[in-house]
Design a protein around this motif. Structure first.
Motif, PDB file in Angstrom:
ATOM      1  N   GLN A 179      46.177  72.462  70.222  1.00  0.00           N
ATOM      2  CA  GLN A 179      46.163  73.195  68.957  1.00  0.00           C
ATOM      3  C   GLN A 179      46.393  72.258  67.776  1.00  0.00           C
ATOM      4  OE1 GLN A 179      47.077  77.750  70.117  1.00  0.00           O
ATOM      5  NE2 GLN A 179      48.788  76.668  69.207  1.00  0.00           N
ATOM      6  N   ALA A 180      47.249  71.255  67.957  1.00  0.00           N
ATOM      7  CA  ALA A 180      47.468  70.277  66.893  1.00  0.00           C
ATOM      8  C   ALA A 180      46.181  69.517  66.591  1.00  0.00           C
ATOM      9  CB  ALA A 180      48.584  69.311  67.285  1.00  0.00           C
ATOM     10  N   ALA A 181      45.402  69.219  67.638  1.00  0.00           N
ATOM     11  CA  ALA A 181      44.125  68.528  67.438  1.00  0.00           C
ATOM     12  C   ALA A 181      43.178  69.381  66.615  1.00  0.00           C
ATOM     13  CB  ALA A 181      43.511  68.189  68.793  1.00  0.00           C
ATOM     14  N   ALA A 182      43.161  70.668  66.914  1.00  0.00           N
ATOM     15  CA  ALA A 182      42.287  71.565  66.153  1.00  0.00           C
ATOM     16  C   ALA A 182      42.724  71.669  64.696  1.00  0.00           C
ATOM     17  CB  ALA A 182      42.280  72.953  66.810  1.00  0.00           C
ATOM     18  N   VAL A 184      44.659  69.255  62.790  1.00  0.00           N
ATOM     19  CA  VAL A 184      44.623  68.048  61.954  1.00  0.00           C
ATOM     20  C   VAL A 184      43.838  66.889  62.552  1.00  0.00           C
ATOM     21  CG1 VAL A 184      46.814  68.615  60.841  1.00  0.00           C
ATOM     22  CG2 VAL A 184      46.822  67.190  62.882  1.00  0.00           C
ATOM     23  N   GLY A 185      43.455  66.973  63.821  1.00  0.00           N
ATOM     24  CA  GLY A 185      42.693  65.882  64.414  1.00  0.00           C
ATOM     25  C   GLY A 185      43.217  65.463  65.772  1.00  0.00           C
ATOM     26  N   THR A 186      42.359  64.808  66.534  1.00  0.00           N
ATOM     27  CA  THR A 186      42.708  64.396  67.890  1.00  0.00           C
ATOM     28  C   THR A 186      43.904  63.465  67.931  1.00  0.00           C
ATOM     29  OG1 THR A 186      40.379  64.606  68.518  1.00  0.00           O
ATOM     30  CG2 THR A 186      41.791  63.346  69.998  1.00  0.00           C
ATOM     31  N   TRP A 187      44.093  62.662  66.884  1.00  0.00           N
ATOM     32  CA  TRP A 187      45.226  61.729  66.860  1.00  0.00           C
ATOM     33  C   TRP A 187      46.546  62.460  67.053  1.00  0.00           C
ATOM     34  CZ3 TRP A 187      49.096  62.471  63.352  1.00  0.00           C
ATOM     35  CH2 TRP A 187      48.820  63.290  62.250  1.00  0.00           C
ATOM     36  N   ALA A 188      46.655  63.694  66.534  1.00  0.00           N
ATOM     37  CA  ALA A 188      47.889  64.459  66.668  1.00  0.00           C
ATOM     38  C   ALA A 188      48.132  64.861  68.117  1.00  0.00           C
ATOM     39  CB  ALA A 188      47.847  65.697  65.773  1.00  0.00           C
ATOM     40  N   ALA A 189      47.061  65.177  68.824  1.00  0.00           N
ATOM     41  CA  ALA A 189      47.189  65.520  70.236  1.00  0.00           C
ATOM     42  C   ALA A 189      47.670  64.315  71.039  1.00  0.00           C
ATOM     43  CB  ALA A 189      45.853  66.016  70.789  1.00  0.00           C
ATOM     44  N   VAL A 190      47.108  63.148  70.755  1.00  0.00           N
ATOM     45  CA  VAL A 190      47.516  61.936  71.474  1.00  0.00           C
ATOM     46  C   VAL A 190      48.986  61.619  71.194  1.00  0.00           C
ATOM     47  CG1 VAL A 190      47.023  59.497  71.865  1.00  0.00           C
ATOM     48  CG2 VAL A 190      45.153  61.076  71.366  1.00  0.00           C
ATOM     49  N   LEU A 191      49.396  61.812  69.961  1.00  0.00           N
ATOM     50  CA  LEU A 191      50.799  61.588  69.599  1.00  0.00           C
ATOM     51  C   LEU A 191      51.721  62.520  70.382  1.00  0.00           C
ATOM     52  CD1 LEU A 191      53.035  60.389  67.745  1.00  0.00           C
ATOM     53  CD2 LEU A 191      52.462  62.193  66.101  1.00  0.00           C
ATOM     54  N   ILE A 192      51.409  63.794  70.429  1.00  0.00           N
ATOM     55  CA  ILE A 192      52.246  64.771  71.123  1.00  0.00           C
ATOM     56  C   ILE A 192      52.279  64.491  72.618  1.00  0.00           C
ATOM     57  CG2 ILE A 192      52.318  67.209  71.807  1.00  0.00           C
ATOM     58  CD1 ILE A 192      51.487  67.886  68.915  1.00  0.00           C
ATOM     59  N   ILE A 193      51.131  64.195  73.197  1.00  0.00           N
ATOM     60  CA  ILE A 193      51.073  63.906  74.635  1.00  0.00           C
ATOM     61  C   ILE A 193      51.896  62.653  74.949  1.00  0.00           C
ATOM     62  CG2 ILE A 193      49.533  63.149  76.492  1.00  0.00           C
ATOM     63  CD1 ILE A 193      47.368  64.972  75.165  1.00  0.00           C
ATOM     64  N   THR A 194      51.792  61.638  74.101  1.00  0.00           N
ATOM     65  CA  THR A 194      52.577  60.415  74.310  1.00  0.00           C
ATOM     66  C   THR A 194      54.062  60.709  74.217  1.00  0.00           C
ATOM     67  OG1 THR A 194      50.774  59.104  73.364  1.00  0.00           O
ATOM     68  CG2 THR A 194      52.917  58.037  73.560  1.00  0.00           C
ATOM     69  N   ALA A 195      54.452  61.542  73.257  1.00  0.00           N
ATOM     70  CA  ALA A 195      55.865  61.905  73.118  1.00  0.00           C
ATOM     71  C   ALA A 195      56.368  62.630  74.358  1.00  0.00           C
ATOM     72  CB  ALA A 195      56.064  62.770  71.877  1.00  0.00           C
ATOM     73  N   ALA A 196      55.586  63.590  74.838  1.00  0.00           N
ATOM     74  CA  ALA A 196      56.024  64.393  75.988  1.00  0.00           C
ATOM     75  C   ALA A 196      56.059  63.589  77.274  1.00  0.00           C
ATOM     76  CB  ALA A 196      55.107  65.602  76.146  1.00  0.00           C
ATOM     77  N   TRP A 197      55.137  62.638  77.443  1.00  0.00           N
ATOM     78  CA  TRP A 197      55.077  61.897  78.715  1.00  0.00           C
ATOM     79  C   TRP A 197      55.783  60.534  78.658  1.00  0.00           C
ATOM     80  CZ3 TRP A 197      51.942  66.099  78.532  1.00  0.00           C
ATOM     81  CH2 TRP A 197      51.703  66.772  79.724  1.00  0.00           C
ATOM     82  N   THR A 198      56.431  60.217  77.530  1.00  0.00           N
ATOM     83  CA  THR A 198      57.262  59.003  77.472  1.00  0.00           C
ATOM     84  C   THR A 198      58.702  59.311  77.078  1.00  0.00           C
ATOM     85  OG1 THR A 198      56.767  58.537  75.140  1.00  0.00           O
ATOM     86  CG2 THR A 198      55.287  57.574  76.809  1.00  0.00           C
ATOM     87  N   GLY A 199      58.935  60.418  76.383  1.00  0.00           N
ATOM     88  CA  GLY A 199      60.275  60.728  75.893  1.00  0.00           C
ATOM     89  C   GLY A 199      60.668  59.910  74.683  1.00  0.00           C
ATOM     90  N   SER A 284      57.882  65.112  57.762  1.00  0.00           N
ATOM     91  CA  SER A 284      57.776  66.424  57.116  1.00  0.00           C
ATOM     92  C   SER A 284      56.333  66.895  57.028  1.00  0.00           C
ATOM     93  CB  SER A 284      58.403  66.383  55.727  1.00  0.00           C
ATOM     94  OG  SER A 284      57.775  65.392  54.925  1.00  0.00           O
ATOM     95  N   ASN A 285      55.424  65.978  56.711  1.00  0.00           N
ATOM     96  CA  ASN A 285      54.009  66.349  56.641  1.00  0.00           C
ATOM     97  C   ASN A 285      53.483  66.785  58.000  1.00  0.00           C
ATOM     98  OD1 ASN A 285      53.992  65.747  53.947  1.00  0.00           O
ATOM     99  ND2 ASN A 285      52.979  63.757  54.171  1.00  0.00           N
ATOM    100  N   PHE A 286      53.844  66.022  59.037  1.00  0.00           N
ATOM    101  CA  PHE A 286      53.375  66.359  60.373  1.00  0.00           C
ATOM    102  C   PHE A 286      53.938  67.705  60.816  1.00  0.00           C
ATOM    103  CE2 PHE A 286      53.560  66.317  65.010  1.00  0.00           C
ATOM    104  CZ  PHE A 286      52.254  65.969  65.330  1.00  0.00           C
ATOM    105  N   ALA A 287      55.208  67.943  60.520  1.00  0.00           N
ATOM    106  CA  ALA A 287      55.825  69.206  60.913  1.00  0.00           C
ATOM    107  C   ALA A 287      55.125  70.383  60.241  1.00  0.00           C
ATOM    108  CB  ALA A 287      57.306  69.203  60.566  1.00  0.00           C
ATOM    109  N   ARG A 288      54.829  70.241  58.959  1.00  0.00           N
ATOM    110  CA  ARG A 288      54.242  71.348  58.203  1.00  0.00           C
ATOM    111  C   ARG A 288      52.787  71.593  58.590  1.00  0.00           C
ATOM    112  NH1 ARG A 288      54.877  69.209  53.904  1.00  0.00           N
ATOM    113  NH2 ARG A 288      52.790  68.556  53.263  1.00  0.00           N
ATOM    114  N   ARG A 289      52.021  70.527  58.757  1.00  0.00           N
ATOM    115  CA  ARG A 289      50.582  70.685  58.964  1.00  0.00           C
ATOM    116  C   ARG A 289      50.186  70.843  60.431  1.00  0.00           C
ATOM    117  NH1 ARG A 289      49.005  65.620  54.956  1.00  0.00           N
ATOM    118  NH2 ARG A 289      49.778  66.578  53.030  1.00  0.00           N
ATOM    119  N   ALA A 290      50.981  70.257  61.333  1.00  0.00           N
ATOM    120  CA  ALA A 290      50.586  70.261  62.742  1.00  0.00           C
ATOM    121  C   ALA A 290      51.612  70.911  63.652  1.00  0.00           C
ATOM    122  CB  ALA A 290      50.302  68.827  63.204  1.00  0.00           C
ATOM    123  N   MET A 291      52.846  70.402  63.631  1.00  0.00           N
ATOM    124  CA  MET A 291      53.828  70.814  64.637  1.00  0.00           C
ATOM    125  C   MET A 291      54.179  72.292  64.547  1.00  0.00           C
ATOM    126  SD  MET A 291      55.436  69.494  67.192  1.00  0.00           S
ATOM    127  CE  MET A 291      56.556  70.268  68.346  1.00  0.00           C
TER     128      MET A 291
END
Length: 407
Positions: A179-182, A184-199, A284-291
């Protein structure tokens, strides 16, 4: 050095030499004997090094705060937080108050009012901690006899209900990423996946650079000096991560190595994660627009550009770190391996020194993360999953033959 001086028929004062070479005065004595007794007391205290200049406590908290902040030696982000809380809360109430006029009871009464006004307990605790540090240092500098703020030993104990931190399953994390990719862009999805699978923490990923991303070795490195991106007074700057233990090497599961390769081929910025416009990330921008919309959904909005459904309402970015920890616990990963991966301190110093993560434990951890990815991807690829966006992502391991047909 101190002495008595006559000022009138029935008026005496005491003069004493100050540390800065000037002279101080104490008035109000009606006899020479009383003035000389006070002068003797001052001289004795000066010899013992216990003399407190009465004029020193006349300094206001606002005046002392300038000196205090100039001497403060903490991380830039901590300084910014302290200055903000002092500017918005402490100084408006106490700035014009003399140091020697501040009482512990008055401060605790003020803190009680702040909580009643709706400020979070943690915020009020931090505010009073900052003020206590300022007054403790004033006492060390012999401006006041002692820090007036002491722990409250009487009265009603405040029992704060403990709310369990939100976390996401792998399927939920992947759905949020889609949903984040939809949004603001695919980069947001990669960021979230990296966060979840690396901690990894937000700042660690926002500050991650290509030079510290060793995909041929399957690791990312959190540098001890420049391993986190900090936002200080609106400026973005690289600096050390949260703690010394946070400087670490994080092994990546195979799918994430492939995903990051594709992601890095999509831009040429020195940082791994940047916006679609090539800008560094701001929390803050990421939280408002994507997260926020990706987790909470936007069903309440009228005709949004992209309609997304709620998945884990209230989940924050740091929740992916909690999710990673939860997954490792469920997979039976030893505590020491969890701590090393997350950059946590091991409380037991002996265990901290002598415990190591064996290669087979690291392999088991990575295998478990890879299985969680494969399972989550299969689950969301073969079902609607409430997102409708997973088929739009080119993800490692995703079915390729009918992925578009199921969208």
């Amino acid at each position: 050095m101190a002495w008595a001086e006559k000022r009138g028929p029935h008026s005496w004062r005491v003069r004493y030499r100050k540390d800065d070479g000037g002279f101080g005065t104490i008035t109000g004595f009606t006899s020479k004997k009383a003035a000389e007794a006070k002068a003797d007391e001052i001289e004795a205290d000066q010899r013992r090094g216990t003399f407190l200049d009465p004029d020193a406590g006349k300094l206001t908290l606002a005046e002392w705060s300038v000196t205090w902040f100039d001497a403060l030696d903490v991380a830039a982000t901590t300084t910014a937080q302290y200055r903000s809380l002092a500017r918005n809360h402490i100084l408006p109430r106490w700035g014009t108050t003399r140091l020697d006029a501040i009482s512990g009871l008055a401060v605790h009464t003020w803190a009680k009012k702040l909580r009643a006004d709706g400020y979070a307990v943690a915020t009020v605790t931090t505010i009073t901690k900052i003020m206590s540090m300022m007054l403790a240092d004033a006492a060390d500098e012999r401006l006041i006899p002692a820090n007036p703020i002491r722990p409250r030993r009487r009265g009603r104990r405040r029992h704060q209900p403990r709310t369990e931190r939100l976390w996401a399953t792998p399927e939920q994390a992947l759905a949020i990423a889609a949903q984040a990719a939809a949004l603001v862009g695919t980069w947001a999805a990669v960021l979230i996946i990296t966060a979840a699978w690396t901690g990894a923490r937000w700042g660690e990923l926002a500050g991650l650079r290509r030079v510290h991303t060793h995909l041929d070795d399957g690791v990312i490195v959190i540098d001890p000096d420049t391993g986190a991106l900090h936002e200080v007074d609106g400026r973005l700057e690289l600096g050390p991560p949260k703690t010394a233990e946070s400087a670490r090497t994080i092994t990546l599961p195979p799918f994430l190595v492939d995903l990051l390769r594709v992601h890095l081929d999509s831009h040429d910025h020195p940082h791994v994660f940047v916006t679609a416009e090539g800008e560094l990330l701001r929390r803050s921008n990421f939280a408002r627009r994507a997260m926020r919309p990706a987790t909470d959904g936007n069903l309440h909005r009228t005709r949004p550009r992209v309609r997304v459904a709620p998945i884990v309402p209230g989940l924050v970015f740091h929740g992916f770190r909690h999710s990673h920890k939860t997954w490792m616990i469920a997979d039976g990963i030893p505590d020491v391996a969890q701590a090393r991966r997350l950059g946590h301190t091991i409380p037991d110093k002996i265990q901290d020194i002598y415990s190591h993560v064996a290669a087979e434990v690291e392999t088991r951890l990575i295998d478990a993360l890879q299985r969680r990815w494969t399972t989550a991807l299969a689950t969301l690829s073969t079902s609607d999953g409430g997102t409708g966006n997973i088929s739009e992502l080119a993800l490692p391991g995703a079915p390729t033959s009918d992925r578009r047909a199921t969208a």
